[in-house]
Design a protein around this motif. Structure first.
Motif, PDB file in Angstrom:
ATOM      1  N   LYS A   1       0.870  -1.175   0.000  1.00 47.73           N
ATOM      2  CA  LYS A   1       0.000   0.000   0.000  1.00 47.73           C
ATOM      3  C   LYS A   1       0.911   1.230   0.000  1.00 47.73           C
ATOM      4  O   LYS A   1       1.454   1.626   1.036  1.00 47.73           O
ATOM      5  CB  LYS A   1      -0.894  -0.004   1.253  1.00 47.73           C
ATOM      6  CG  LYS A   1      -1.942   1.079   1.230  1.00 47.73           C
ATOM      7  CD  LYS A   1      -1.600   2.148   2.239  1.00 47.73           C
ATOM      8  CE  LYS A   1      -2.497   3.340   2.176  1.00 47.73           C
ATOM      9  NZ  LYS A   1      -1.978   4.397   1.281  1.00 47.73           N
TER      10      LYS A   1
ATOM     11  N   GLY B   1       8.800   8.355  13.011  1.00 54.56           N
ATOM     12  CA  GLY B   1       9.440   9.658  12.857  1.00 54.56           C
ATOM     13  C   GLY B   1      10.675   9.857  13.712  1.00 54.56           C
ATOM     14  O   GLY B   1      11.137   8.944  14.402  1.00 54.56           O
TER      15      GLY B   1
ATOM     16  N   SER C   1      10.431   6.196  17.772  1.00 53.02           N
ATOM     17  CA  SER C   1      10.803   6.120  16.350  1.00 53.02           C
ATOM     18  C   SER C   1      10.529   4.738  15.775  1.00 53.02           C
ATOM     19  O   SER C   1      10.679   4.544  14.563  1.00 53.02           O
ATOM     20  CB  SER C   1      12.283   6.473  16.156  1.00 53.02           C
ATOM     21  OG  SER C   1      12.478   7.844  16.367  1.00 53.02           O
TER      22      SER C   1
ATOM     23  N   LEU D   1      -6.434   5.641  -0.003  1.00 52.69           N
ATOM     24  CA  LEU D   1      -6.295   6.388   1.247  1.00 52.69           C
ATOM     25  C   LEU D   1      -5.910   5.503   2.427  1.00 52.69           C
ATOM     26  O   LEU D   1      -6.334   4.338   2.509  1.00 52.69           O
ATOM     27  CB  LEU D   1      -7.624   7.089   1.571  1.00 52.69           C
ATOM     28  CG  LEU D   1      -8.116   8.075   0.507  1.00 52.69           C
ATOM     29  CD1 LEU D   1      -9.521   8.572   0.833  1.00 52.69           C
ATOM     30  CD2 LEU D   1      -7.136   9.245   0.401  1.00 52.69           C
TER      31      LEU D   1
HETATM   32  P1  NAD Z   1       1.786   8.819   7.406  1.00 53.55           P
HETATM   33  O1  NAD Z   1       1.867   8.155   8.727  1.00 53.55           O
HETATM   34  O2  NAD Z   1       0.828   9.922   7.234  1.00 53.55           O
HETATM   35  O3  NAD Z   1       1.423   7.768   6.265  1.00 53.55           O
HETATM   36  C1  NAD Z   1       2.163   6.584   6.084  1.00 53.55           C
HETATM   37  C2  NAD Z   1       1.273   5.539   5.443  1.00 53.55           C
HETATM   38  O4  NAD Z   1       0.191   5.251   6.347  1.00 53.55           O
HETATM   39  C3  NAD Z   1       0.623   6.004   4.137  1.00 53.55           C
HETATM   40  O5  NAD Z   1       0.606   4.933   3.219  1.00 53.55           O
HETATM   41  C4  NAD Z   1      -0.778   6.389   4.556  1.00 53.55           C
HETATM   42  O6  NAD Z   1      -1.750   6.272   3.530  1.00 53.55           O
HETATM   43  C5  NAD Z   1      -1.052   5.385   5.671  1.00 53.55           C
HETATM   44  N1  NAD Z   1      -2.070   5.890   6.622  1.00 53.55           N
HETATM   45  C6  NAD Z   1      -2.357   7.181   6.913  1.00 53.55           C
HETATM   46  N2  NAD Z   1      -3.388   7.232   7.788  1.00 53.55           N
HETATM   47  C7  NAD Z   1      -3.732   5.950   8.059  1.00 53.55           C
HETATM   48  C8  NAD Z   1      -4.725   5.354   8.899  1.00 53.55           C
HETATM   49  N3  NAD Z   1      -5.574   6.082   9.611  1.00 53.55           N
HETATM   50  N4  NAD Z   1      -4.783   4.002   8.948  1.00 53.55           N
HETATM   51  C9  NAD Z   1      -3.939   3.250   8.221  1.00 53.55           C
HETATM   52  N5  NAD Z   1      -3.005   3.748   7.388  1.00 53.55           N
HETATM   53  C10 NAD Z   1      -2.898   5.089   7.312  1.00 53.55           C
HETATM   54  O7  NAD Z   1       3.286   9.236   7.071  1.00 53.55           O
HETATM   55  P2  NAD Z   1       3.787  10.054   5.828  1.00 53.55           P
HETATM   56  O8  NAD Z   1       3.297  11.453   6.036  1.00 53.55           O
HETATM   57  O9  NAD Z   1       3.468   9.336   4.570  1.00 53.55           O
HETATM   58  O10 NAD Z   1       5.384   9.976   5.999  1.00 53.55           O
HETATM   59  C11 NAD Z   1       6.083  10.817   6.812  1.00 53.55           C
HETATM   60  C12 NAD Z   1       6.428  10.131   8.126  1.00 53.55           C
HETATM   61  O11 NAD Z   1       7.119   8.920   7.860  1.00 53.55           O
HETATM   62  C13 NAD Z   1       7.369  10.960   8.980  1.00 53.55           C
HETATM   63  O12 NAD Z   1       6.941  10.922  10.308  1.00 53.55           O
HETATM   64  C14 NAD Z   1       8.709  10.235   8.813  1.00 53.55           C
HETATM   65  O13 NAD Z   1       9.607  10.449   9.869  1.00 53.55           O
HETATM   66  C15 NAD Z   1       8.275   8.824   8.681  1.00 53.55           C
HETATM   67  N6  NAD Z   1       9.312   7.999   8.022  1.00 53.55           N
HETATM   68  C16 NAD Z   1      10.027   7.117   8.772  1.00 53.55           C
HETATM   69  C17 NAD Z   1      11.038   6.341   8.182  1.00 53.55           C
HETATM   70  C18 NAD Z   1      11.832   5.353   8.989  1.00 53.55           C
HETATM   71  O14 NAD Z   1      12.511   4.524   8.379  1.00 53.55           O
HETATM   72  N7  NAD Z   1      11.788   5.395  10.300  1.00 53.55           N
HETATM   73  C19 NAD Z   1      11.303   6.479   6.812  1.00 53.55           C
HETATM   74  C20 NAD Z   1      10.541   7.394   6.073  1.00 53.55           C
HETATM   75  C21 NAD Z   1       9.545   8.141   6.692  1.00 53.55           C
END
Ligand code: NAD
Length: 494
Positions: A187, A265, A468, A219
């Motif tokens: 996804k 994050g 994290s 979504l």
């Molecule tokens: P996000 O949490 O908004 O979304 C991540 C994924 O979760 C997406 O595919 C999204 O559609 C899905 N999602 C969103 N709401 C959901 C829900 N209610 N239920 C189930 N799934 C849902 O994150 P983002 O904005 O896409 O990415 C940024 C974040 O990712 C930052 O916090 C960043 O630090 C983190 N990140 C972490 C790493 C790591 O390796 N630790 C790597 C890259 C990004």
């Protein structure tokens, strides 16, 4: 057919890019979501608006395929050959995939071509090559028994991806999960599904059985939640925000107690001691702080600097910032593209006002670039005099705003570095080997880099401490532990 980056840019202009669901190879569902590019906020095409029914169909086929064994039952050498073919195809289509990430995420094309795609290709080759070199163990027993410790694929894996490194995050999850024999449902983030769609098409071309790999776009609240709550998904490997990571724990607790791996994050510190080589440190501090518009989980967003060298260091950083061009990410000379979307741009922008109100001192930047059309551009910004009570010190901004805090003693530096709920990465700068040894062990972070910014490479496990994330690591041979379960087979000599 090979598609050039210019052709992708042209198609994006004509709103002709598409990412549909690929459920065991079949396009499913007719509902669509409009997809926009953050470059100028124009429409570039559509993605599928996947549903819980789509997830259900993908899981059913994934389970059937897993049980039937046409992928899970192959020898590692056989799976390796298919994975190698897939890696070759991704390498061949690198320019196209880089251009898709550029228009979809607003990432600078130079970064996509020179960093993201090479790392993506390397990940596929590395796991393809590793898969037939994994051994189980034999327990130490007497002659009357023999205990085999074997690692088996878990079954049906849900891979939920963020938008900041679309192709690379796909590779980090899918390459090891599929290589060990699981069936995988991907996804992608709804903001960046284009490269994932293309990579799944290339997987089928390489010979990955269609039932072993499906893509459901759409979504988070629909597709992500349906995967998280599905009773027949064995594990969800999630990368994204800590907030959504929490929801996956809840989905699991309220459904089948599936395994949850969280990569979330960060608010990573960069600590600069008085004895650091400042000229050597500056390019690394800049990359940690502003690479990928700071839309990077391991972004070094807190600069913790000894008070005696703060002035010269800030002067050097201000000079370096002026060389980072903000603009259209399709332009090869640009280092800072737009924020991913309007809501995120507004969130990042709100930190500019809040930090000024809370007493931060603006050193450079602080402007929103309205001269660049209707995209979401923010200048790289540095605030001094940031204290631990301020929002900029505490919250993950995910945008180009660096917080500077000064210290006097090593203990104070370590306390400031560890004063966060996160623990993904940290870097520090010093010429003193005793200080380096001591501090590296005292910093709470999954990756600590010394005299430079690094997330390690494909050979080293990547993941966080504290909020994290936990449950498994991406990268390295350790990633295989996420996607396998350990079984003991005990023979008794009667
Ligand atoms: P996000 O949490 O908004 O979304 C991540 C994924 O979760 C997406 O595919 C999204 O559609 C899905 N999602 C969103 N709401 C959901 C829900 N209610 N239920 C189930 N799934 C849902 O994150 P983002 O904005 O896409 O990415 C940024 C974040 O990712 C930052 O916090 C960043 O630090 C983190 N990140 C972490 C790493 C790591 O390796 N630790 C790597 C890259 C990004």
């Amino acid at each position: 057919m090979l598609i050039t980056k210019e052709q992708i840019f042209e198609r994006a202009k004509q709103s002709q890019l598409w990412a549909g669901n690929l459920i065991a190879g079949h396009q499913s569902g007719s509902a669509k979501l409009k997809n926009y590019t953050p470059i100028d906020n124009s429409s570039i095409g559509y993605i599928a608006d996947g549903s819980a029914q789509d997830v259900h169909a993908a899981v059913r086929i994934a389970r059937e395929t897993f049980d039937e064994g046409c992928w899970s039952g192959l020898s590692p050498q056989e799976r390796k050959q298919v994975m190698l073919r897939w890696a070759q195809l991704i390498e061949k289509h690198s320019e196209e995939l880089a251009a898709l990430d550029c228009v979809d995420a607003g990432k600078p094309i130079t970064e996509c071509l020179n960093t993201d795609l090479p790392a993506t290709v390397e990940t596929f080759y590395w796991y393809a090559e590793a898969i037939d070199k994994l051994f189980g163990k034999i327990a130490p027993t007497g002659r009357q028994e023999m205990g085999l410790i074997v690692h088996e694929p878990i079954g049906v894996v849900g891979a939920v991806l963020p938008w900041n490194f679309p192709a690379q995050m796909f590779a980090w999850k899918v390459a090891p999960a599929l290589a060990v024999g699981n069936s995988v449902i991907v996804k992608p983030a709804e903001l960046t599904s284009l490269s994932a769609y293309r990579m799944v098409e290339l997987a089928y071309e390489a010979g990955v059985p269609k039932g072993a790999l499906s893509l459901v776009c759409g979504l988070g609240e629909k597709v992500g939640e349906a995967l998280g709550r599905h009773p027949d998904v064995d594990i969800v490997s999630f990368t994204g925000s800590t907030e959504v990571g929490r929801l996956f724990l809840k989905y699991s607790a309220e459904s089948n107690l599936k395994e949850i791996v969280l990569e979330c994050g960060g608010k990573s510190p960069q600590v600069v001691f008085e004895d650091a080589d400042l000229d050597a440190a500056v390019p690394h501090i800049m990359a940690a702080a502003f690479w990928n518009m700071s839309e990077n989980c391991s972004c070094g967003s807190r600069l913790i600097v000894h008070e005696n060298i703060k002035k010269p260091l800030l002067e050097k950083l201000v000079a370096a910032v002026s060389t980072w061009q903000v603009g259209d990410p399709r332009d090869a000379s640009v280092s800072i593209g737009p924020m991913i979307e309007q809501a995120h741009f507004e969130k990042v922008g709100s930190f500019l006002e809040t930090t000024l109100k809370e007493g931060g001192k603006l050193i450079t930047g602080g402007k929103i670039h309205s001269d660049l059309g209707s995209g979401w551009y923010i200048e790289p910004t540095i605030f001094d005099a940031v204290t631990p009570e301020m929002s900029l010190f505490r919250h993950e901004v995910f945008g180009p705003i660096l917080a500077v805090t000064s210290f006097k003693t090593d203990d104070e530096a370590v306390n400031l570095a560890n004063d966060t709920h996160y623990g993904l990465a940290a870097s520090f700068y010093s010429q003193n080997v005793h200080r380096v040894m001591n501090i590296a062990r005292r910093i709470n972070a999954g990756t600590v880099s010394v005299n430079g910014f690094s997330e390690g490479n494909i050979t080293t496990p990547f993941g966080g401490f504290r909020q994290s994330g936990f449950g498994g690591k991406d990268n390295g041979l350790e990633a295989f532990e996420q996607y396998t379960q350990t079984k003991v087979i005990w023979f008794i000599n009667q």
